[in-house]
Write a protein that holds these residues in place. Structure first.
Motif, short mmCIF file in Angstrom:
data_model
loop_
_atom_site.label_atom_id
_atom_site.label_comp_id
_atom_site.label_asym_id
_atom_site.label_seq_id
_atom_site.Cartn_x
_atom_site.Cartn_y
_atom_site.Cartn_z
N ASP A 94 0.83 -1.19 0.00
CA ASP A 94 0.00 0.00 0.00
C ASP A 94 0.87 1.25 0.00
N ALA A 95 0.42 2.28 -0.70
CA ALA A 95 1.12 3.56 -0.64
C ALA A 95 1.14 4.02 0.81
N GLY A 96 2.29 4.52 1.23
CA GLY A 96 2.47 4.92 2.62
C GLY A 96 3.32 3.95 3.40
N GLU A 97 3.47 2.73 2.89
CA GLU A 97 4.34 1.75 3.54
C GLU A 97 5.78 1.96 3.09
N THR A 98 6.69 1.23 3.72
CA THR A 98 8.09 1.24 3.30
C THR A 98 8.41 -0.09 2.64
#
Length: 307
Positions: free
Chosen positions: A73-77
Motif C-alpha cells: 500500500d502507498a504509505g508503507e516502506t
C-alpha cells in the motif's frame, strides 16, 4: 551460447528509455514473465508517477505475467532486503514452472543486489540514530553516506528520509555480522536500451508533460486525501516529492514542473553513473541502440541469448 547458459535476462538502464516495453516484448518470445526492479512500482495507487504503464504488458493481445508490482500500500516502506526476498520467491516460482524470468527496471541497487548477490539483513529502525541525523542537511547526510558506503551511492537518496535510512543500514552492517540468506548464483544476460544524452533529455521532458496530462497531480492529491502522510509521499522522491510540495503550497505549479523536470534529468545521470560503476567492477552490460525499431531490438537481445 544457448539460452540455457543464462538463468535470467535483466533489462535495465536509465529512465525514459523504454526498458519495460523491451523486456515485455522479449518475454513474449521466450515464454517469459517479468519481475519488476523498480523501487516505487511496488506501491498500489502510484501508477502515473511511477510509470507502471501496465498496458505495456500486453503483446499482440497476449498478457505477459508480471511480479513485484502493486504489492504494497502507498504509505508503507519497502527495503532492498524485502526486494531480495520477493525476487527470490518470484524467480524460483517462474523457474519451477519452466518459464523464463526477465528482471526489468532501473533501480540500480535492486539490480546490483541480484547480480552481486548482496548478503542483506532485515535492518531494524534506530530511533536514536535517526534523531541525531534528522538535524543534518541532505548534503551532509550524502557526504556521510559516501564516506561509509559499502554498497550505496546517491542514486536513490534524493531525500533526507532515504539518506537517513541508507546510513541506518550501513551503520547496522558495521556493528553486526551479516549472515542473511544469500541470493543463489545466477547467470544473467544484462541489456540496457540506450539513447544519446540530448534524446534522453527530450524523452524525459515529453514523458513528464504527458504524465501531467494523464492526471499525475490528481493521483498525488488522491493519495494525500486517502491519508498518506505528506512526508511519506515526499520520501518516495522525484515526482511525488515535487507534487506534494506543490499540493501543500510550498511552490507554484510552473516552478514544480520546472524543478521536477531538472530533478529527473539529474536522476538519469546518477543512474548512468551507477551502471557505469557496475561495469567498472566487472558486470557486463550490453547497450542496445534505442533508436532501433522494437522488432530489431528484440532480435538483438534474442541473438545475445543465443536463441
Amino acid at each position: 551460447m544457448k539460452i540455457n547458459d543464462f538463468d535470467i535476462l535483466i533489462v535495465t538502464g536509465v529512465t525514459a528509455t523504454g526498458k519495460t516495453s523491451l523486456a515485455v516484448n522479449v518475454a513474449a518470445k521466450l515464454n517469459g514473465e517479468i519481475i519488476s526492479a523498480d523501487s516505487r512500482q511496488v506501491f498500489r495507487g502510484m501508477s502515473i508517477g511511477t510509470g507502471k504503464d501496465l498496458d505495456d504488458y500486453v503483446v499482440d493481445g497476449k498478457a505477459i505475467p508480471y511480479h513485484l508490482v502493486d504489492i504494497c500500500d502507498a504509505g508503507e516502506t519497502y527495503s532492498v532486503f524485502q526486494f531480495q526476498q520477493d525476487f527470490l520467491k518470484a524467480y524460483e516460482d517462474i523457474k519451477a514452472r519452466k518459464r523464463f524470468p526477465v528482471l526489468s527496471g532501473g533501480t540500480g541497487l535492486y539490480v546490483e543486489s541480484v547480480v552481486s548477490r548482496y548478503k542483506l539483513l532485515d535492518v531494524p529502525q534506530n530511533a536514536q540514530l535517526r534523531a541525531e541525523l534528522q538535524e543534518k542537511s541532505l548534503e551532509e547526510l550524502t557526504r556521510m553516506l559516501s564516506d561509509m558506503k559499502r554498497m550505496h551511492n546517491t542514486t536513490d537518496v534524493d531525500t533526507k528520509q532515504r539518506a537517513i535510512r541508507a546510513i541506518e543500514i550501513e551503520t547496522y552492517y558495521i556493528n553486526h555480522q551479516v549472515d542473511a540468506t544469500e541470493i543463489p548464483e545466477i547467470k544473467p544476460l544484462i541489456v540496457a536500451p540506450s539513447f544519446d544524452r540530448p534524446q534522453v533529455k527530450k524523452r524525459i521532458t515529453e514523458r513528464l508533460h504527458q504524465r501531467l496530462k494523464e492526471g499525475m497531480v490528481e493521483e498525488a492529491k488522491r493519495l494525500l486525501d486517502e491519508g498518506v502522510e505528506p512526508e511519506r509521499l515526499i520520501s518516495y522522491g522525484l515526482e511525488y516529492k515535487y507534487l506534494t510540495w506543490y499540493l501543500t503550497g510550498k511552490m507554484d505549479y510552473d516552478t514544480m514542473v520546472e524543478r521536477l523536470n531538472i530533478a529527473i534529468h539529474q536522476f538519469s545521470k546518477r543512474q548512468m553513473t551507477w551502471f557505469r560503476r557496475m561495469q567498472r567492477k566487472g558486470t557486463d552490460i550490453h547497450w542496445i541502440d534505442g533508436y532501433l525499431p522494437m522488432k530489431d531490438k528484440v532480435e538483438v537481445v534474442l541473438n545475445l541469448l543465443g536463441k
